[in-house]
Design an enzyme around this catalytic site. Structure first.
Site, PDB file in Angstrom:
ATOM      1  N   TYR A   1      -1.761  11.350   8.584  1.00 21.67           N
ATOM      2  CA  TYR A   1      -2.189  10.502   7.469  1.00 21.67           C
ATOM      3  C   TYR A   1      -2.422   9.065   7.932  1.00 21.67           C
ATOM      4  O   TYR A   1      -3.464   8.461   7.653  1.00 21.67           O
ATOM      5  CB  TYR A   1      -1.148  10.515   6.345  1.00 21.67           C
ATOM      6  CG  TYR A   1      -1.274   9.322   5.434  1.00 21.67           C
ATOM      7  CD1 TYR A   1      -2.301   9.247   4.504  1.00 21.67           C
ATOM      8  CD2 TYR A   1      -0.397   8.254   5.550  1.00 21.67           C
ATOM      9  CE1 TYR A   1      -2.450   8.125   3.702  1.00 21.67           C
ATOM     10  CE2 TYR A   1      -0.534   7.138   4.759  1.00 21.67           C
ATOM     11  CZ  TYR A   1      -1.564   7.073   3.833  1.00 21.67           C
ATOM     12  OH  TYR A   1      -1.710   5.954   3.061  1.00 21.67           O
TER      13      TYR A   1
ATOM     14  N   GLY B   1       0.838  -1.187   0.000  1.00 23.67           N
ATOM     15  CA  GLY B   1       0.000   0.000   0.000  1.00 23.67           C
ATOM     16  C   GLY B   1       0.874   1.238   0.000  1.00 23.67           C
ATOM     17  O   GLY B   1       1.906   1.265  -0.675  1.00 23.67           O
ATOM     18  N   CYS B   2       0.516   2.245   0.760  1.00 23.01           N
ATOM     19  CA  CYS B   2       1.286   3.492   0.814  1.00 23.01           C
ATOM     20  C   CYS B   2       2.737   3.216   1.165  1.00 23.01           C
ATOM     21  O   CYS B   2       3.038   2.662   2.228  1.00 23.01           O
ATOM     22  CB  CYS B   2       0.670   4.424   1.856  1.00 23.01           C
ATOM     23  SG  CYS B   2       1.683   5.874   2.207  1.00 23.01           S
ATOM     24  N   PHE B   3       3.660   3.643   0.294  1.00 26.44           N
ATOM     25  CA  PHE B   3       5.063   3.322   0.567  1.00 26.44           C
ATOM     26  C   PHE B   3       5.658   4.145   1.701  1.00 26.44           C
ATOM     27  O   PHE B   3       6.670   3.783   2.255  1.00 26.44           O
ATOM     28  CB  PHE B   3       5.941   3.381  -0.675  1.00 26.44           C
ATOM     29  CG  PHE B   3       5.830   4.600  -1.565  1.00 26.44           C
ATOM     30  CD1 PHE B   3       5.436   5.840  -1.096  1.00 26.44           C
ATOM     31  CD2 PHE B   3       6.163   4.481  -2.914  1.00 26.44           C
ATOM     32  CE1 PHE B   3       5.369   6.946  -1.932  1.00 26.44           C
ATOM     33  CE2 PHE B   3       6.101   5.588  -3.768  1.00 26.44           C
ATOM     34  CZ  PHE B   3       5.704   6.816  -3.272  1.00 26.44           C
TER      35      PHE B   3
END
Length: 199
Positions: A182, A37-39
């Protein structure tokens, strides 16, 4: 002492110095590639593991050379956000890294990860060679037995890894407040607890 013996003595000392340098080999490292997913989050998770030398955010799995973040996020390149992990195998094994990877993702989510949706956020383990594949498949089987629901994260052959733009590297260190906001807002850790519990 004659000039000849002096020169021979210097040559012998030089040979010992060279031999001494050869006696201390450079540290050997290996690499592993994970799409979680989000790196930003995947990089942060791996860099906290003892034995990991570095983790680089980037893109892999697609055909577009030197892709940009804008291209990858357009979902037209076939690339996923991924992290290339360099590690010291004398301190942490590849199998341990794969075991830990599963617990940083929701392997039952086929549509992305957490609040990030779309193919560029799909998860995968990218393997280089039969040894990594064997270890990754054994790890996957063990992890799948602990999760309710279909385990959809694949094991794929490694392709070219393209480092992401500089502003994505070590984002969690450079922008800690924005990163925490985030991660919490995306519900990553809450979902991981629901999937894995205390395992």
């Amino acid at each position: 002492m004659t000039r000849r013996s002096f020169v021979l003595g210097l040559s012998f000392a030089a040979a010992l110095a060279v031999g001494g340098a050869r006696a201390a080999p450079a540290p050997v490292t290996q690499t592993a590639v994970f799409a979680g997913g989000c790196f930003w989050c995947t990089e942060a998770d791996f860099e906290k593991i003892p034995g990991v030398v570095s983790a680089v955010a980037g893109y892999t799995g697609g055909s577009e050379p030197r892709p940009t973040y804008e291209q990858v996020s357009s979902e037209r390149t076939g690339h996923v956000e991924a992290v290339k992990v360099t590690f010291d195998p004398n301190k942490v094994s590849y199998r341990t890294l794969v075991d830990k990877f599963w617990r940083t993702i929701d392997p039952t989510d086929a549509g992305g990860q957490f609040c990030d949706r779309g193919p560029s956020y799909h998860t995968a383990v990218f393997v280089s060679g039969p040894d990594q594949r064997r270890e990754a498949e054994a790890s996957r089987a063990a992890a799948a037995a602990q999760v309710k629901g279909k385990f959809v994260t694949p094991i794929r052959d490694a392709t070219t890894f393209w480092p992401a733009e500089a502003y994505h590297q070590d984002f969690y260190k450079k922008n800690p407040l924005r990163y925490r906001t985030y991660r919490e807002g995306c519900g990553r850790d809450a979902r991981l607890k629901a999937v894995w519990g205390g395992r």
